[in-house]
Design a protein around this motif. Structure first.
Motif, PDB file in Angstrom:
ATOM      1  N   THR A  30       0.964  -1.171   0.147  1.00 56.88           N
ATOM      2  CA  THR A  30       0.037  -0.194  -0.051  1.00 56.88           C
ATOM      3  C   THR A  30       0.950   1.397   0.026  1.00 56.88           C
ATOM      4  O   THR A  30       0.369   2.028  -0.732  1.00 56.88           O
ATOM      5  CB  THR A  30      -0.855   0.022   1.231  1.00 56.88           C
ATOM      6  N   VAL A  31       1.898   1.303   0.757  1.00 58.94           N
ATOM      7  CA  VAL A  31       2.765   2.450   0.997  1.00 58.94           C
ATOM      8  C   VAL A  31       3.763   2.861  -0.226  1.00 58.94           C
ATOM      9  O   VAL A  31       4.097   3.756  -0.460  1.00 58.94           O
ATOM     10  CB  VAL A  31       3.169   2.701   2.304  1.00 58.94           C
ATOM     11  N   SER A  40      10.222  -2.455   5.749  1.00 63.01           N
ATOM     12  CA  SER A  40      10.095  -3.095   6.858  1.00 63.01           C
ATOM     13  C   SER A  40       8.698  -3.149   7.624  1.00 63.01           C
ATOM     14  O   SER A  40       8.031  -4.447   7.666  1.00 63.01           O
ATOM     15  CB  SER A  40      11.238  -2.651   7.896  1.00 63.01           C
ATOM     16  N   THR A  41       8.174  -2.132   8.124  1.00 56.45           N
ATOM     17  CA  THR A  41       6.807  -2.167   8.798  1.00 56.45           C
ATOM     18  C   THR A  41       5.688  -1.852   7.871  1.00 56.45           C
ATOM     19  O   THR A  41       4.681  -1.701   8.331  1.00 56.45           O
ATOM     20  CB  THR A  41       6.937  -1.232  10.022  1.00 56.45           C
ATOM     21  N   GLY A  42       5.912  -1.501   6.675  1.00 59.65           N
ATOM     22  CA  GLY A  42       4.853  -0.927   5.875  1.00 59.65           C
ATOM     23  C   GLY A  42       4.212   0.512   6.472  1.00 59.65           C
ATOM     24  O   GLY A  42       3.148   0.661   6.112  1.00 59.65           O
ATOM     25  N   GLU A  43       5.228   1.332   7.045  1.00 58.35           N
ATOM     26  CA  GLU A  43       4.815   2.637   7.109  1.00 58.35           C
ATOM     27  C   GLU A  43       5.601   3.617   6.300  1.00 58.35           C
ATOM     28  O   GLU A  43       6.630   3.524   5.762  1.00 58.35           O
ATOM     29  CB  GLU A  43       4.956   2.896   8.872  1.00 58.35           C
ATOM     30  N   ARG A  44       4.949   5.028   6.526  1.00 56.36           N
ATOM     31  CA  ARG A  44       5.622   6.088   5.702  1.00 56.36           C
ATOM     32  C   ARG A  44       6.890   6.473   6.481  1.00 56.36           C
ATOM     33  O   ARG A  44       7.701   6.801   5.929  1.00 56.36           O
ATOM     34  CB  ARG A  44       4.474   7.079   5.336  1.00 56.36           C
ATOM     35  N   MET A  45       6.768   6.291   7.856  1.00 54.06           N
ATOM     36  CA  MET A  45       7.960   6.663   8.555  1.00 54.06           C
ATOM     37  C   MET A  45       7.820   5.890   9.968  1.00 54.06           C
ATOM     38  O   MET A  45       6.804   5.611  10.312  1.00 54.06           O
ATOM     39  CB  MET A  45       8.078   8.129   8.861  1.00 54.06           C
ATOM     40  N   ASN A  46       8.843   5.677  10.494  1.00 54.29           N
ATOM     41  CA  ASN A  46       8.833   4.834  11.847  1.00 54.29           C
ATOM     42  C   ASN A  46       8.427   5.956  12.976  1.00 54.29           C
ATOM     43  O   ASN A  46       8.738   7.028  12.848  1.00 54.29           O
ATOM     44  CB  ASN A  46      10.348   4.441  12.210  1.00 54.29           C
ATOM     45  N   PRO A  47       7.568   5.260  13.929  1.00 52.12           N
ATOM     46  CA  PRO A  47       7.337   6.208  15.219  1.00 52.12           C
ATOM     47  C   PRO A  47       8.306   6.858  15.957  1.00 52.12           C
ATOM     48  O   PRO A  47       8.277   7.980  16.161  1.00 52.12           O
ATOM     49  CB  PRO A  47       6.455   5.058  15.994  1.00 52.12           C
TER      50      PRO A  47
END
Length: 475
Positions: A42-43, A272-279
């Motif tokens: 998705t990202v 890695s986590t499927g995120e736009r940026m890491n928390p």
């Protein structure tokens, strides 16, 4: 000297057979890997063609850095020292463990908190510290679960991916009290309840710890900055609260400039986590008086990496940014899990990185290049375009050059002699045409493993060459 494979591990084929029989682990792996894959797709789709441009740029930066690694290592050392840190060089796992142990002992402390780190697992640092009377507490949730359960990591990003919520609950109830604050009575397997139990357990460790050990996702040569990406905040606590910080970093983790991070800050979270940026993205540069650790040590780890760098095909494995995308897409890993690989680096990247770092002297390492279907999906998803199938085939060549049975070597030598001479090839083809009717459908011996499930192709009456000559003569 590189660190050993997991003690007592059988070769991959045998370990995989046992792993596939664990239906609960297979269910957990399938669900987790497919969830991460869906988020990643998705990202990445959001970026359109820009993703391939980013991927090419990441590959270019890493390739350039590896070609000039000596220069950037010296630059990093200079920058870290200028910022008030101390740099140590470790040729192998034994030397790295000795350095870290000595640094901890010098503080007078007997415990450390740890940020999730593949490098420290690679060198088996926790065991070395334990032998010196020092307790290392893992603070990443998944690493904590694995540590409490006396287990081994099964995934680069999610070490406890093979465990379900009910299993984690039992581990917390049975083991957490031995390591600090116990799990609350009546703990359920609700994810929020499990996370809260871990948070309470770890908070006491964060508040009392004087020494922390970390790795780093990236080390910036021109500023001396180290960067860690994580999702829980435990890394931020370890990197800011203790008085002493010791970071063990593989020499391949360098990027030349601060601006180069822009590329990897987009590549790594999505892969890695499927995120736009890491928390949480934490960076630190040396020592700042009154803010954070006041004693910073960087341990630069070789442990076989310069040997990998010398291999013109295998060296591309050093581009790896430990995103684990190749694990999540691999049909072999999805069914076997990480334990079957017998290494801290599982999956496709582990199948090429582990044997190169350790050398292929063990049966476990010689089997790993075959732990793949060569489908190429791992290359397609790699954010820095490591051609894992190419390296797998390259390593298989090395294995067969030493491990092939004498009969197989003799057959290959005979084939080389036949195909290397037009006269010999013509003679063999003529002979094959004569005896074509006597060739059995199933061949004996080792060849039988192939022909048990495949038909032996029909041998033509004559070769293409003889047909061509007859055709020309007829004209």
């Amino acid at each position: 000297m590189s660190s050993a494979t997991f003690l007592g591990m059988p070769p991959f084929p045998e370990a995989a057979r046992s792993a596939v029989a664990d239906s609960r682990a297979r269910h957990n792996l399938h669900k987790a890997t497919h969830t991460i894959r869906g988020k990643r797709d998705t990202v990445i789709d959001e970026l359109g063609d820009d993703w391939q441009h980013l991927r090419a740029e990441g590959e270019a930066v890493k390739t350039h850095t590896l070609r000039h690694l000596d220069h950037y290592l010296e630059k990093l050392e200079e920058s870290v020292q200028h910022a008030g840190g101390t740099v140590h060089w470790a040729a192998d796992a034994t030397e790295a463990n000795a350095i870290v142990t000595r640094l901890v002992e010098r503080t007078g402390e007997s415990e450390v908190v740890k940020v999730k780190s593949m490098a420290t697992q690679e060198i088996e640092l926790n065991n070395a510290l334990e032998a010196a009377g020092i307790t290392a507490y893992e603070t990443d949730l998944a690493e904590l679960i694995v540590q409490l359960g006396e287990d081994l990591p099964s995934h680069i990003l999610v070490p406890a991916i093979h465990l379900g919520r009910a299993q984690i609950r039992e581990i917390f109830l049975d083991k957490m009290a031995e390591w600090g604050v116990p799990a609350p009575e009546g703990l359920t397997d609700d994810p929020r309840a499990l996370a809260e139990a871990a948070r309470v357990h770890l908070r006491e460790l964060f508040l009392r710890a004087k020494v922390a050990v970390s790795g780093a996702n990236f080390a910036v040569a021109d500023t001396g900055t180290l960067v860690v990406l994580e999702s829980e905040g435990n890394g931020r606590m370890c990197l800011t609260m203790p008085e002493t910080l010791i970071s063990v970093v593989g020499i391949e983790k360098i990027v030349p400039t601060w601006s180069d991070l822009e590329v990897f800050m987009q590549l790594l979270p999505r892969s890695s986590t499927g995120e736009r940026m890491n928390p949480y993205t934490s960076s630190w540069t040396g020592v700042t008086p009154g803010d954070g650790p006041q004693d910073f040590h960087l341990v630069l780890l070789d442990n076989g990496r310069t040997d990998v760098l010398a291999d013109t095909v295998g060296r591309q494995a050093l581009r790896c940014i430990r995103c684990s995308a190749c694990l999540n897409i691999c049909p072999v890993y999805e069914r076997t899990g990480g334990h079957a690989y017998g290494s801290v680096y599982p999956g496709p990247i582990g199948a090429i990185l582990g044997p190169q770092l350790r050398g292929m002297s063990s049966e476990v390492d010689r089997a790993l290049p075959y732990a793949s279907t060569l489908c190429g999906a791992c290359y397609d998803v790699c954010p820095v375009a490591i051609d894992i199938p190419e390296v797998l085939v390259h390593l298989r060549e090395q294995v067969t050059s030493t491990d092939a049975p004498l009969g197989e070597k003799a057959m290959m030598a005979g084939a080389e002699a036949v195909f290397g001479s037009s006269m010999a090839l013509d003679a063999v083809q003529r002979a094959a045409g004569v005896v074509r009717g006597a060739v059995p459908e199933h061949l004996p011996g080792l060849a039988g493993k192939w022909t048990d499930t495949r038909d032996v192709p029909d041998i033509p009456k004559g070769s293409f060459r003889s047909w061509w000559h007859e055709r020309e003569e007829g004209r």
